[in-house]
Design a protein around this motif. Structure first.
Motif, short mmCIF file in Angstrom:
data_model
loop_
_atom_site.label_atom_id
_atom_site.label_comp_id
_atom_site.label_asym_id
_atom_site.label_seq_id
_atom_site.Cartn_x
_atom_site.Cartn_y
_atom_site.Cartn_z
N ILE A 60 0.81 -1.30 0.08
CA ILE A 60 0.04 -0.07 -0.06
C ILE A 60 1.03 1.19 0.13
O ILE A 60 1.94 1.43 0.75
CB ILE A 60 -0.97 0.11 1.31
CG1 ILE A 60 -1.73 -1.20 1.47
CG2 ILE A 60 -1.87 1.25 1.33
CD1 ILE A 60 -2.52 -1.60 0.24
N GLU A 93 0.81 5.21 0.66
CA GLU A 93 0.16 6.48 0.98
C GLU A 93 0.53 7.59 0.53
O GLU A 93 1.77 8.09 1.10
CB GLU A 93 0.04 6.22 2.76
CG GLU A 93 -1.07 7.27 3.26
CD GLU A 93 -1.41 6.59 4.61
OE1 GLU A 93 -1.32 7.46 5.65
OE2 GLU A 93 -1.70 5.47 4.92
N VAL A 145 3.79 -2.03 -5.13
CA VAL A 145 2.57 -0.95 -4.90
C VAL A 145 1.40 -1.66 -5.64
O VAL A 145 1.37 -1.89 -6.70
CB VAL A 145 2.53 0.29 -5.28
CG1 VAL A 145 1.26 1.11 -5.06
CG2 VAL A 145 3.82 0.91 -4.51
N ARG A 146 0.25 -2.34 -4.89
CA ARG A 146 -0.83 -2.65 -5.28
C ARG A 146 -2.28 -1.71 -5.29
O ARG A 146 -3.32 -1.84 -6.05
CB ARG A 146 -1.32 -4.09 -4.98
CG ARG A 146 -0.01 -5.12 -5.16
CD ARG A 146 -0.44 -6.30 -4.64
NE ARG A 146 0.49 -7.41 -4.82
CZ ARG A 146 0.39 -8.68 -4.61
NH1 ARG A 146 -0.79 -9.24 -3.82
NH2 ARG A 146 1.70 -9.45 -4.99
N ALA A 147 -2.05 -0.77 -4.53
CA ALA A 147 -3.04 0.13 -4.32
C ALA A 147 -2.63 1.27 -3.53
O ALA A 147 -1.53 1.51 -3.04
CB ALA A 147 -4.18 -0.51 -3.28
N VAL A 167 -3.51 5.04 -1.35
CA VAL A 167 -4.47 6.00 -0.29
C VAL A 167 -3.97 7.18 -0.57
O VAL A 167 -2.94 7.69 -0.36
CB VAL A 167 -4.27 5.24 1.10
CG1 VAL A 167 -5.14 6.43 2.03
CG2 VAL A 167 -4.99 4.05 1.17
N LYS A 220 -2.69 1.34 -10.70
CA LYS A 220 -3.25 1.03 -9.11
C LYS A 220 -4.27 1.64 -8.54
O LYS A 220 -4.54 3.23 -8.70
CB LYS A 220 -1.78 1.25 -8.18
CG LYS A 220 -0.39 1.02 -8.80
CD LYS A 220 -0.40 -0.60 -9.33
CE LYS A 220 0.93 -0.97 -10.02
NZ LYS A 220 2.31 -0.85 -9.15
N ARG A 243 -7.54 2.65 4.37
CA ARG A 243 -6.31 1.95 4.38
C ARG A 243 -6.86 0.58 4.30
O ARG A 243 -6.36 -0.50 3.69
CB ARG A 243 -5.64 1.94 5.64
CG ARG A 243 -4.94 3.30 5.77
CD ARG A 243 -4.29 3.62 7.15
NE ARG A 243 -3.14 4.80 7.25
CZ ARG A 243 -3.12 5.43 7.99
NH1 ARG A 243 -3.71 5.09 9.28
NH2 ARG A 243 -2.45 6.52 8.25
N ALA A 273 -7.81 -0.44 0.57
CA ALA A 273 -6.70 -0.67 -0.10
C ALA A 273 -6.12 -2.04 0.53
O ALA A 273 -5.58 -2.78 -0.59
CB ALA A 273 -5.68 0.36 0.23
N VAL A 274 -6.04 -2.57 1.64
CA VAL A 274 -5.67 -3.71 1.93
C VAL A 274 -6.44 -4.96 1.13
O VAL A 274 -5.86 -5.84 0.68
CB VAL A 274 -5.69 -3.96 3.37
CG1 VAL A 274 -5.33 -5.34 3.77
CG2 VAL A 274 -4.82 -3.12 4.14
N ALA A 305 -5.44 -4.96 -2.15
CA ALA A 305 -3.98 -5.47 -2.55
C ALA A 305 -3.98 -7.20 -2.33
O ALA A 305 -3.20 -7.70 -2.77
CB ALA A 305 -3.13 -4.92 -1.63
#
Length: 275
Positions: free
Chosen positions: A17, A19, A52-54, A56, A112, A208, A211-212, A215
């Motif tokens: 993730i 940020e 990085v997959r997502a 925030v 992403k 978050r 996003a998890v 991911a």
């Protein structure tokens, strides 16, 4: 990426993730030259990063963003406001608008998924920015305004290109024609944000958590889903961005815009005359 120093952002990466936090340097994370220069660089780097997959996206302090840092950008806008401005300053202004559009589009075009966590004020350019995110969460204290009309401008870096696919036509026109402020409850009701949470901490925690979840899925498939969802709307977005850049390059200079900028610096209500 996490070690690189930015002026308008902080970036951290952990457990797939990223940020990205707006940090100014303007008051209320206003969007000045550093913002417009750094945002596409950050998005491109995160897009290339397999760790990085997502993403925030949030703002530091009490507010997401006050929008365009008008004092910092006044010099560039002033060139096209000069009396008798001809082809060169208008062309330079058009190029500047297209670069700014490209900065916001870098968020939308990143492979992403981007989850925005919004607290406090989200004004003008801030709405342009969140309209480029895939998912939007707001805290109960969040307030939103497509405010460009109140400073004699047509919003030109993304709101009118992307909000038609987020809001109903009537709701968008109400916000665009009035420049009114709306609270988080109404923003959630009309679909500007996905959900509302009690405070900034809860909003960021929800972003978050989403996003998890993203991911945890197969990363190439997630990117494929985003590409397919974006495919049909991208031509309309691109066409809208090109059109408004040309429109503003031709019609932005006005006595009303000069009056709006003067009123901001003099801290008084503007008096528009339609000239």
């Amino acid at each position: 990426m996490s070690d690189q120093q930015w002026t308008a952002f902080e970036v951290s990466i952990s457990d797939f993730i990223a940020e990205v936090t707006l940090i100014g340097p303007g008051k209320g994370n206003a969007m000045g030259p550093d913002f417009w220069r750094e945002l596409p660089e950050i998005c491109a780097a995160l897009d290339r990063d397999d760790d990085v997959r997502a993403i925030v996206l949030t703002g530091s302090g009490d507010h997401f963003s006050f929008g365009l840092d008008l004092p910092a950008m006044a010099g560039d806008i002033g060139k096209v406001l000069a009396e008798g401005a001809k082809a060169r300053p208008r062309t330079e202004f058009h190029d500047m608008v297209r670069r700014m559009q490209g900065a916001i589009s870098a968020v939308a075009d990143c492979r992403k998924p981007v989850v925005a966590a919004i607290s406090g004020w989200c004004i003008g350019g801030g709405v342009d920015l969140i309209s480029a995110a895939d998912i939007r969460y707001a805290s109960a204290d969040a307030k939103f305004s497509v405010r460009e009309i109140r400073v004699a401008m047509v919003a030109d870096v993304g709101s009118f290109a992307r909000l038609p696919q987020i809001l109903s036509d009537g709701h968008l026109r109400e916000l665009a024609f009035t420049g009114k402020d709306i609270d988080a409850e109404r923003a959630a009701r009309i679909g500007l944000v996905n959900d509302m949470f009690p405070d900034r901490e809860a909003t960021l925690a929800a972003a978050r958590a989403t996003a998890v979840e993203i991911a945890a899925n197969p990363p190439l498939v997630v990117q494929g889903v985003k590409a397919v969802l974006d495919h049909s709307r991208r031509p309309a977005v691109d066409d809208s961005l090109r059109y408004v850049a040309a429109w503003n390059s031709a019609f932005l200079p006005s006595d009303d815009l000069t009056e709006a900028i003067s009123a901001i610096f003099e801290k008084r209500p503007p008096q528009f005359r339609g000239a």
